[in-house]
Design a protein around this motif. Sequence first.
Motif, PDB file in Angstrom:
ATOM      1  N   ASP A 126       0.808  -1.224   0.000  1.00  0.00           N
ATOM      2  CA  ASP A 126       0.000   0.000   0.000  1.00  0.00           C
ATOM      3  C   ASP A 126       0.839   1.271   0.000  1.00  0.00           C
ATOM      4  OD1 ASP A 126      -2.295  -1.578   0.142  1.00  0.00           O
ATOM      5  OD2 ASP A 126      -2.233  -1.629   2.338  1.00  0.00           O
ATOM      6  N   ARG A 127       2.017   1.195   0.641  1.00  0.00           N
ATOM      7  CA  ARG A 127       2.844   2.401   0.785  1.00  0.00           C
ATOM      8  C   ARG A 127       4.308   1.982   0.858  1.00  0.00           C
ATOM      9  NH1 ARG A 127       1.041   7.182   3.354  1.00  0.00           N
ATOM     10  NH2 ARG A 127      -0.512   5.975   4.543  1.00  0.00           N
ATOM     11  N   VAL A 128       5.184   2.783   0.248  1.00  0.00           N
ATOM     12  CA  VAL A 128       6.627   2.552   0.321  1.00  0.00           C
ATOM     13  C   VAL A 128       7.293   3.861   0.723  1.00  0.00           C
ATOM     14  CG1 VAL A 128       8.702   1.769  -0.879  1.00  0.00           C
ATOM     15  CG2 VAL A 128       6.480   0.794  -1.498  1.00  0.00           C
ATOM     16  N   LEU A 129       8.173   3.795   1.725  1.00  0.00           N
ATOM     17  CA  LEU A 129       8.827   4.981   2.281  1.00  0.00           C
ATOM     18  C   LEU A 129      10.346   4.838   2.194  1.00  0.00           C
ATOM     19  CD1 LEU A 129       6.832   5.072   5.645  1.00  0.00           C
ATOM     20  CD2 LEU A 129       6.285   6.378   3.590  1.00  0.00           C
ATOM     21  N   TYR A 130      11.011   5.961   1.976  1.00  0.00           N
ATOM     22  CA  TYR A 130      12.479   6.012   2.073  1.00  0.00           C
ATOM     23  C   TYR A 130      12.802   6.792   3.340  1.00  0.00           C
ATOM     24  CZ  TYR A 130      17.364   6.345   0.628  1.00  0.00           C
ATOM     25  OH  TYR A 130      18.738   6.233   0.567  1.00  0.00           O
ATOM     26  N   SER A 149       2.454   5.795  -2.627  1.00  0.00           N
ATOM     27  CA  SER A 149       1.331   5.032  -2.077  1.00  0.00           C
ATOM     28  C   SER A 149       0.314   4.775  -3.176  1.00  0.00           C
ATOM     29  CB  SER A 149       0.689   5.777  -0.902  1.00  0.00           C
ATOM     30  OG  SER A 149       0.271   7.076  -1.292  1.00  0.00           O
ATOM     31  N   ARG A 150      -0.394   3.671  -3.019  1.00  0.00           N
ATOM     32  CA  ARG A 150      -1.383   3.326  -4.045  1.00  0.00           C
ATOM     33  C   ARG A 150      -2.597   4.222  -3.907  1.00  0.00           C
ATOM     34  NH1 ARG A 150      -5.685   0.642  -2.184  1.00  0.00           N
ATOM     35  NH2 ARG A 150      -5.539  -0.460  -0.171  1.00  0.00           N
ATOM     36  N   GLU A 151      -3.364   4.279  -4.965  1.00  0.00           N
ATOM     37  CA  GLU A 151      -4.550   5.125  -4.989  1.00  0.00           C
ATOM     38  C   GLU A 151      -5.523   4.707  -3.895  1.00  0.00           C
ATOM     39  OE1 GLU A 151      -7.954   6.598  -8.220  1.00  0.00           O
ATOM     40  OE2 GLU A 151      -6.382   5.178  -8.799  1.00  0.00           O
ATOM     41  N   GLY A 152      -6.044   5.696  -3.195  1.00  0.00           N
ATOM     42  CA  GLY A 152      -6.987   5.439  -2.116  1.00  0.00           C
ATOM     43  C   GLY A 152      -6.374   5.434  -0.733  1.00  0.00           C
TER      44      GLY A 152
END
Length: 496
Positions: free
Chosen positions: A152-156, A172-175
């Motif tokens: 759903d989400r990827v962070l650096y 992050s994916r839509e929504g």
Amino acid sequence: MTQPRGFIHQCEQEELHLSGAIQPHGVLLIADAQGVVSHCSANAETLLSDVEPPVGLGQPLPDCLHDVTAALPELGPGERYIGQCDTPKQEFDVVVTSHHGNGWIYELYPVDAHAAPMAASSHVAAVPESGEELATQCQTLMENLLALSGFDRVLYYRFMPEGDGEVLAEASREGVTGSYQGLRFPASDIPYIARQLYLKNPWRTIPDATAAPVPIYAAQADATPDLSFVDLRSASPVHLEYMANMGVGGAISLPIIQGGELDALISCHAAAPKQLTVSQLDSMRALSEGFNLRLRDFKARRRQQVIDGLQRHFDHAKTVLMRHGELESAWEELSDWLMETFAADGVMLQMGEEYYQHGVGLTPHVMSMVAQQAAAEATHVWLSDSLQRDCPGMPLSEVAGVALISDLPLDQHHTVNLYLCRVEHIYDVTWGGNPDKPVDYRDGGSVVSPRRSFEAWVEQRLGHSRPWTASTRLYLLKLRALLQQAKSMPWRHDGE
């Protein structure tokens, strides 16, 4: 922000690598050099119910692992071999690591026959030429990992020198609502003991944060295995609570390692439990490692540019020193150059019992305290953007930050200390939630627990100067060498 000492102590004392348990999405077997099982997870009998010989402590490894064992290369500490094995009912991914050079650790992961292989990226990016291009590549990596992983989400999440972390890029994916980009998190969120384990593993997965851990059985009593290089290792209850508070049901972390230190983490979050195959994880690792190598080359190029320009940059100071030949007449011109070069609000030079000052400065007592702190840390180049934090007992002062070159020999009787001073710079830090941990009084005790909100929380930071840049230490080392070369010049010193 005041970090409770009890919480930091609690985090750092947890022996994560000796948890004595694994996550239930795989099986753990440890065998000695003769192939005899010394440890196995409690779920081995269930997930490997159809193997021969049956899994058991003190028994030979099952036949399905013979081909994997025969193919093992010589593995150093932390090196992995990835293979596959089949039982009559199930296909497994197998990850093998050395067990202290006297046997092997086998992690077996059931493979979903319907799992699609992850598409490999054919694009090869060049080493970035600028900070802006580096940021663009980082953002592109987040978007690629998001698309490939299905999370759903990827962070650096980049670590700062003091241990705090900041989210520099996010996809992050839509929504998916909300954003962590630009938020800072305290060092205790990922304590030092956990950061050391990230250095030893190409990825860290927690597919289901709600799953109960599975104990590891040992042939010998009290023989808790070292799981430092094992991804199946069970997760800390504190970390699982932290994930729950963030609304994360499954997670993957990929380390970015620079110069042997953990520079950043790529964190993938899913609201619901989500598991990838070993081959999918390895594809994600390859993408992150490609960026890691480009980051390394970018930093090396930047560092070389700094080094190449140092001599030209310091030619003026050298010319001033050579032209004047004695400190009193050189100081006015030299101090102007120092303040401009290091963006300082003041500069002070202590030569024996004499002091020379331009701009704001420190009292002799405070100068002595700073020099003692540098000596205690056994360094001749010491930097602080908060004397109140880094120098115990520091009285209130107009100067909040100092860069110090200390104990530069002048002659056999005298040394030189150079202080670059910066005044207080009040600024706002936006944290991901209040960084002060709440106290939990469950079970009649008083335990500091992970915070429950990650909404932006703004702290007005007092007692700090503008931070010194990453290249400041390199410049100060060069300046120290320049002053050391000039020590043979005929400085006039009334004490001689």
